[in-house]
Enzyme design. Structure first.
Site, PDB file in Angstrom:
ATOM      1  CG  ASP A 192      -0.927   2.061  -3.630  1.00 59.32           C
ATOM      2  OD1 ASP A 192      -1.109   2.968  -4.469  1.00 59.32           O
ATOM      3  OD2 ASP A 192      -0.350   2.245  -2.544  1.00 59.32           O
ATOM      4  NE  ARG A 233       0.507   5.136  -3.659  1.00 62.41           N
ATOM      5  CZ  ARG A 233       1.169   5.102  -2.508  1.00 62.41           C
ATOM      6  NH1 ARG A 233       1.906   6.118  -2.140  1.00 62.41           N
ATOM      7  NH2 ARG A 233       1.096   4.046  -1.736  1.00 62.41           N
ATOM      8  CG  HIS A 236       3.532  -0.937  -4.007  1.00 59.30           C
ATOM      9  ND1 HIS A 236       3.421   0.260  -3.342  1.00 59.30           N
ATOM     10  CD2 HIS A 236       2.391  -1.615  -3.745  1.00 59.30           C
ATOM     11  CE1 HIS A 236       2.253   0.311  -2.719  1.00 59.30           C
ATOM     12  NE2 HIS A 236       1.604  -0.818  -2.948  1.00 59.30           N
TER      13      HIS A 236
END
Length: 173
Positions: free
Chosen positions: A51, A53, A105
């Site tokens: 990811d 992010r 996450h």
């Protein structure tokens, strides 16, 4: 590829940003890149999600050379993943990392996809099967969650626990 990049202003901007960054680093520390080329002694191997992010070095505030990173969809540790195993072996055997971190996450798209009944392409379905197995192993607990978001969050947590377990079963660890 270069012709395409010249036409694509986003790629052009990315390359320009990289050039500007490198110039600013050298201006502040002229020996930065030559020093980095000789030092790689990380204490940690980070197995994390791809990811965009969740960049490992930024969320741990580590500098280049301090953390060795492997990323894939949903921070999976699969015993048939030669890429993961080669990174793990190199980190443990040659870099002598002291700690291996499996970091998941909340909001993970891979875990979310595994919770659905949607069929993805064959390769992605093979990976998602591993997360679906985590769901199956913990179905009794997960089915007690009436709120989909809390069920999703708990599956993210259970997925990390399962990947740590899988990691512990490797001959490398």
């Amino acid at each position: 590829i270069i012709i395409q990049m010249k036409k694509n202003s986003v790629l052009k901007r990315l390359l320009e940003n990289n050039k500007n960054w490198a110039e600013s680093v050298v201006k502040e520390d002229p020996e930065y890149f030559s020093r980095l080329s000789t030092v790689q002694k990380p204490e940690f191997l980070w197995i994390g999600c791809s990811d965009s992010r969740v960049p490992a070095n930024e969320i741990t505030n580590t500098q280049p050379g301090e953390i060795f990173v492997h990323r894939n969809i949903a921070n999976m540790v699969v015993h048939t993943d030669v890429n993961l195993l080669s990174v793990l072996d190199y980190a443990v055997t040659y870099l002598k990392v002291k700690h291996v971190i499996v970091c998941g996450h909340y909001g993970c798209g891979g875990v979310k996809a595994a919770m659905s009944n949607h069929s993805y392409n064959k390769i992605l379905n093979m990976l998602l099967k591993n997360i679906k197995d985590v769901y199956r192993f913990h179905k009794t607990e997960l089915d007690t969650h009436t709120n989909e978001e809390s069920k999703f969050d708990r599956l993210v947590e259970l997925n990390v626990q399962e990947q740590v377990l899988q990691l512990s079963k490797t001959s490398i660890i």
